[in-house]
Design a protein around this motif. Structure first.
Motif, mmCIF file in Angstrom:
data_model
loop_
_atom_site.group_PDB
_atom_site.id
_atom_site.type_symbol
_atom_site.label_atom_id
_atom_site.label_comp_id
_atom_site.label_asym_id
_atom_site.label_seq_id
_atom_site.Cartn_x
_atom_site.Cartn_y
_atom_site.Cartn_z
ATOM 1 N N ASP A 115 1.331 -1.521 -0.132
ATOM 2 C CA ASP A 115 -0.079 -0.027 0.213
ATOM 3 C C ASP A 115 0.748 1.423 -0.116
ATOM 4 O O ASP A 115 0.764 2.365 -0.910
ATOM 5 N N LEU A 116 1.708 1.523 0.874
ATOM 6 C CA LEU A 116 2.560 2.259 0.582
ATOM 7 C C LEU A 116 3.864 2.490 -0.512
ATOM 8 O O LEU A 116 3.762 3.399 -0.624
ATOM 9 N N CYS A 117 4.020 1.930 -1.295
ATOM 10 C CA CYS A 117 4.951 1.553 -2.191
ATOM 11 C C CYS A 117 4.062 1.938 -3.320
ATOM 12 O O CYS A 117 4.048 2.004 -4.566
ATOM 13 N N GLY A 118 2.451 1.898 -2.813
ATOM 14 C CA GLY A 118 1.562 1.922 -4.457
ATOM 15 C C GLY A 118 1.411 0.910 -5.148
ATOM 16 O O GLY A 118 1.220 1.713 -6.838
ATOM 17 N N VAL A 119 1.253 -0.046 -5.034
ATOM 18 C CA VAL A 119 1.468 -1.088 -5.512
ATOM 19 C C VAL A 119 -0.063 -2.114 -5.507
ATOM 20 O O VAL A 119 -0.329 -2.431 -3.983
ATOM 21 N N GLN A 120 -0.364 -1.985 -6.279
ATOM 22 C CA GLN A 120 -1.932 -3.165 -6.439
ATOM 23 C C GLN A 120 -1.282 -4.854 -6.924
ATOM 24 O O GLN A 120 -1.166 -4.726 -7.413
ATOM 25 N N ALA A 121 -1.923 -5.214 -5.345
ATOM 26 C CA ALA A 121 -1.899 -6.658 -5.547
ATOM 27 C C ALA A 121 -2.488 -7.666 -5.951
ATOM 28 O O ALA A 121 -3.701 -7.053 -6.755
ATOM 29 N N ASP A 122 -1.849 -8.593 -6.214
ATOM 30 C CA ASP A 122 -2.545 -9.691 -7.473
ATOM 31 C C ASP A 122 -3.840 -10.143 -6.924
ATOM 32 O O ASP A 122 -4.216 -10.229 -5.363
ATOM 33 N N GLN A 123 -4.615 -10.844 -7.472
ATOM 34 C CA GLN A 123 -6.156 -11.183 -7.041
ATOM 35 C C GLN A 123 -5.127 -12.718 -6.581
ATOM 36 O O GLN A 123 -6.564 -12.665 -5.491
ATOM 37 N N ALA A 124 -4.964 -13.149 -6.634
ATOM 38 C CA ALA A 124 -4.336 -14.515 -5.698
ATOM 39 C C ALA A 124 -4.272 -14.348 -4.601
ATOM 40 O O ALA A 124 -3.696 -15.224 -3.632
ATOM 41 N N VAL A 125 -3.960 -12.959 -4.510
ATOM 42 C CA VAL A 125 -3.107 -12.708 -3.150
ATOM 43 C C VAL A 125 -3.933 -12.151 -2.210
ATOM 44 O O VAL A 125 -3.784 -12.117 -1.243
ATOM 45 N N LEU A 126 -4.874 -11.718 -2.911
ATOM 46 C CA LEU A 126 -6.198 -10.879 -2.002
ATOM 47 C C LEU A 126 -6.892 -11.681 -1.337
ATOM 48 O O LEU A 126 -7.606 -11.965 -0.541
ATOM 49 N N SER A 127 -7.437 -12.679 -2.018
ATOM 50 C CA SER A 127 -8.197 -13.978 -2.346
ATOM 51 C C SER A 127 -7.724 -14.597 -1.054
ATOM 52 O O SER A 127 -8.104 -15.357 -0.601
ATOM 53 N N HIS A 128 -6.609 -14.560 -0.733
ATOM 54 C CA HIS A 128 -5.491 -16.120 -0.148
ATOM 55 C C HIS A 128 -5.838 -15.419 1.676
ATOM 56 O O HIS A 128 -5.569 -14.354 1.411
ATOM 57 N N SER A 129 -6.129 -16.433 2.310
ATOM 58 C CA SER A 129 -5.970 -15.908 4.150
ATOM 59 C C SER A 129 -5.243 -15.485 4.252
ATOM 60 O O SER A 129 -4.716 -14.626 5.749
ATOM 61 N N PHE A 130 -3.826 -16.577 3.800
ATOM 62 C CA PHE A 130 -2.484 -16.253 5.006
ATOM 63 C C PHE A 130 -2.404 -14.798 4.294
ATOM 64 O O PHE A 130 -1.243 -14.310 5.794
ATOM 65 N N PHE A 131 -2.798 -13.905 3.533
ATOM 66 C CA PHE A 131 -1.879 -12.365 3.698
ATOM 67 C C PHE A 131 -2.969 -11.574 3.629
ATOM 68 O O PHE A 131 -2.944 -10.355 3.649
ATOM 69 N N GLY A 132 -4.667 -12.016 4.542
ATOM 70 C CA GLY A 132 -5.898 -11.505 4.572
ATOM 71 C C GLY A 132 -5.323 -10.200 5.560
ATOM 72 O O GLY A 132 -4.720 -10.648 6.630
ATOM 73 N N PHE A 133 -6.483 -9.647 6.020
ATOM 74 C CA PHE A 133 -7.205 -8.690 6.875
ATOM 75 C C PHE A 133 -6.926 -9.432 8.443
ATOM 76 O O PHE A 133 -6.168 -8.450 9.784
ATOM 77 N N GLU A 134 -6.888 -10.360 8.769
ATOM 78 C CA GLU A 134 -6.702 -11.338 9.941
ATOM 79 C C GLU A 134 -5.675 -11.720 10.232
ATOM 80 O O GLU A 134 -5.018 -11.481 11.597
ATOM 81 N N VAL A 135 -4.653 -11.701 9.540
ATOM 82 C CA VAL A 135 -3.771 -11.848 9.970
ATOM 83 C C VAL A 135 -2.618 -10.927 11.044
ATOM 84 O O VAL A 135 -2.482 -10.852 12.196
ATOM 85 N N GLN A 136 -3.452 -9.957 10.035
ATOM 86 C CA GLN A 136 -3.263 -8.257 11.025
ATOM 87 C C GLN A 136 -3.681 -7.892 12.602
ATOM 88 O O GLN A 136 -3.479 -7.180 13.074
ATOM 89 N N ILE A 137 -5.296 -8.945 12.471
ATOM 90 C CA ILE A 137 -5.906 -8.108 13.843
ATOM 91 C C ILE A 137 -5.458 -9.030 14.605
ATOM 92 O O ILE A 137 -4.870 -8.497 16.086
ATOM 93 N N ARG A 138 -4.616 -10.630 14.260
ATOM 94 C CA ARG A 138 -4.207 -11.812 15.362
ATOM 95 C C ARG A 138 -2.391 -11.733 15.872
ATOM 96 O O ARG A 138 -1.801 -12.228 16.450
#
Length: 684
Positions: free
Chosen positions: A469-492
């Protein structure tokens, strides 16, 4: 009258007949040539020499070579053995040459038979004698100095051999130096600026001012300026406390006058008025804490030049008070951060390092970072390890960063810090892209970088999305849809780990913005997703370690986050840290600090005042309830007093909020109407 007598009357120098140089016996055996023949040959020789200038240079050497070929055992300087200094009358040759002379004299101690031979010998030897005198003046001191140097080298070899070390004349390479070795020349930012822009561009303005420049002491940490006040005794000194384990422990000390200035500074800080600090600096221009605090005020007002100048002046005062044994480069000088007098020096070095990095001198800033770490390596009070990787990458010191990781990983577990887990593979990647690397070495570094970056993404999955996000790069759809790098990891993730991640991303994100670095990161992210889908055991193991580790954050990390001024990292600090007043001259002092002198108690009002009087006194900037209400009771009385203090604090906070939210409604203004009934509303 003989020819010898005639030469003495003319004032010419007569050579002793007993000293015949090598190669002269052939000349004695030659028959006496007529004077006309000798004259013609001499003229012919001079004409040929005048026609060829280079022959005049090489002719003496050719004559020497001819003599040496005829007598290979003769010394080339044998012809001048009997020459003496006309002033002292002593021989110019060394004892070794005199021994050779004695041997030659014993073999050739014969007298000339006739006067013509003497004349011929003297006339032929005149230019040689002058030539050899010139050689003696130039060659003899050099030969003597070379022999003396050989003697010194042999003595050093004997000493080092007896101690079990081998003496080497060449300089020590960078790989064999200590890891935190500090070089004096790298502490000067001009050295780095000259490397970028050239000496003429950097020193162009300074050269014109050198003639009118006032004299200052030569310093390593900073360069004194003409605008600074003349240095006088500041009241700061340094003492050697002890020597333990090969390290020397020092400490700064304040005299009585400086302590009084320190008390006035604390009163000025309590008043919350910067003008009081300025007034104190007019009287005490070298007061360290006033310079540090005023530098923060100037920086908040975006006066970066003045803020940097104040920090450099503080370093100048500190270096002027150094102990003669204190060394910046040896790595054996220690300063205990727990002592109040030493903290200002650490903070001045850190803030100067930050200014250097913003100025575009990361190599110089890295040298100051190593200095901060070497002063107190056991506790690392400012946590220099959290910024050392960033400075090494900015300065392109990739080999240093890799060596630091390999040597300290075993006892410091640097792989548990997100900054080292991601910076080291980035250093390997940059090294693999250099042109002077062989194909085999390039392949090894690429594999090493690939393995380390994948491990870092598995151990710290919460780093990827904020970094993109800081680098201004849009992640791939495969990365966005995967739970390993999802938002829940940052919360836990634990709060302690979140602080380190936000600190790393907020500081190092610009190093990952390069296009080729992003493409390299994308390839490894896809490989990590394949490993996660394949149930790699490292994934579950890393998740378990994140739950166990990162529970308690050391105080030096909190202190580093506050000094970094990275908003995302400061927002993650716990309330017990943010509720404390943080002063720029001493942020988060150690809980086990060593105080050599204390501030005298101020005269306060009686503690039995009413709540209303406490409220009005709380509006003053220097009000402190804990000083006004010092409980003298123990046990249950102390608990009651503590609850009462908390209640009063809540009451005063509520009244402050109420007064701050009060809004007075202005009465409506009626339009003015004059007696004529005109509705103009204008005044005459």
């Amino acid at each position: 009258m003989s020819s010898r007598g005639l030469r003495k009357l003319r004032g010419e120098r007569v050579q002793e007949p007993l000293a015949h140089p090598a190669g002269q016996e052939e000349e004695e055996e030659r028959p006496l040539e007529p004077a006309s023949t000798r004259k013609q040959r001499r003229n012919k020789k001079n004409k040929a020499a005048a026609g060829n200038l280079y022959r005049l240079i090489s002719e003496p050497d050719a004559e020497n070579d001819a003599v040496n070929e005829e007598n290979p055992t003769e010394e080339p300087d044998g012809i001048s053995l009997r020459l003496k200094d006309p002033l002292t009358g002593e021989d110019d040759q060394t004892q070794a040459i005199q021994n050779i002379e004695n041997e030659e004299l014993e073999k050739k101690n014969e007298e000339l038979e006739n006067e013509s031979d003497i004349l011929q010998t003297n006339s032929n030897n005149k230019p040689k004698r002058k030539k050899k005198r010139k050689k003696i003046r130039t060659n003899s001191p050099a030969d003597f100095q070379e022999g003396a140097t050989d003697d010194i080298d042999s003595i050093l070899q004997e000493i080092d051999g007896s101690n079990g070390f081998q003496y080497h004349a060449h300089a020590v390479s960078a790989d064999t130096r200590p890891l935190l070795y500090v070089e004096h020349r790298n502490l000067n930012p001009e050295t780095e600026l000259k490397r970028y822009f050239g000496a003429r561009a950097v020193l162009g303005e300074q050269r014109s001012k050198q003639r009118h420049r006032s004299l200052h002491r030569s310093m390593w940490l900073t360069t004194p300026k003409d605008t600074w006040p003349r240095y006088t005794k500041t009241g700061i000194s340094m003492q050697l406390l002890e020597t333990k384990g090969g390290a020397q422990y020092f400490s700064f000390e304040h005299n009585r006058d400086y302590q009084q200035a320190q008390f006035k500074f604390l009163d000025a800080v309590d008043s919350m008025d910067p003008n009081n600090i300025l007034a104190l600096l007019r009287v005490n221009p070298h007061h360290i804490d006033s310079l540090l605090q005023l530098s923060d005020i100037c920086r908040m007002q975006e006066d970066q030049e003045m803020a940097r100048d104040l920090i450099e002046k503080a370093l100048y005062c500190f270096e002027s008070a150094f102990h003669p044994v204190f060394s910046l480069t040896s790595g054996n000088s220690r300063l205990d951060y727990r002592r109040t007098e030493n903290r200002s020096f650490f903070l001045a070095l850190y803030k100067h390092m930050i200014f250097l990095e913003k100025r575009g001198c990361p190599r110089t800033a890295l040298e100051f970072c190593k200095l901060i770490r070497s002063l107190d390596p056991e506790t690392d009070p400012l946590c220099a390890l959290l910024i050392m990787d960033f400075l090494a990458l900015r300065a392109r010191e990739y080999a240093f960063l890799i060596r630091l990781y390999e040597e300290w990983e075993f006892h410091l577990n640097l792989s548990q810090l997100p900054n080292f887990a991601f910076s080291v593979p980035l250093a390997y990647y940059h090294l693999s892209q250099q042109e002077d690397v062989s194909d085999t070495e390039r392949t090894q570094k690429q594999e090493r970088a690939k393995r380390l970056i994948q491990n870092a993404l598995i151990v710290f999955p919460s780093v990827l999305m904020p970094l993109l996000d800081l680098c201004g790069v849009q992640a791939d759809q495969a990365v966005l849809s995967h739970s390993f790098f999802g938002f829940e990891v940052q919360i836990r993730q634990p709060s302690a780990l979140k602080q380190l991640v936000e600190l790393f991303i907020g500081r190092n994100w610009m190093l990952w913005k390069e296009a080729r670095v992003m493409s390299w990161l994308e390839e490894n992210v896809k490989e990590v997703l394949r490993r996660v889908d394949a149930k790699d055991p490292l994934v579950q193991e890393s998740e378990n370690k994140r739950r166990i580790r990162y529970q308690n954050v050391p105080r030096n990390i909190y202190r580093h986050i506050i000094l970094s001024e990275i908003k995302e990292a400061i927002a993650t600090l716990p309330p017990e840290i943010t509720a404390q007043p943080v002063m720029g001259y001493d942020p988060l002092p150690p809980l086990d600090g060593i105080v050599t002198y204390s501030r005298p108690e101020r005269v306060t009002q009686a503690a039995d005042g009413s709540t209303l009087s406490l409220f009005f006194r709380s509006l003053l900037p220097n009000f402190n309830l804990q000083e006004d209400r010092r409980p003298n009771m123990e046990g249950e009385g102390a608990e009651v007093q503590h609850e009462l203090n908390q209640g009063v604090n809540r009451l005063m906070a509520a009244m402050r909020d109420m007064l701050a939210n009060i809004r007075f409604q202005e009465p409506p203004q009626e339009e003015y109407q004059d007696g004529d009934g005109d509705g103009d509303g204008e005044w005459d």
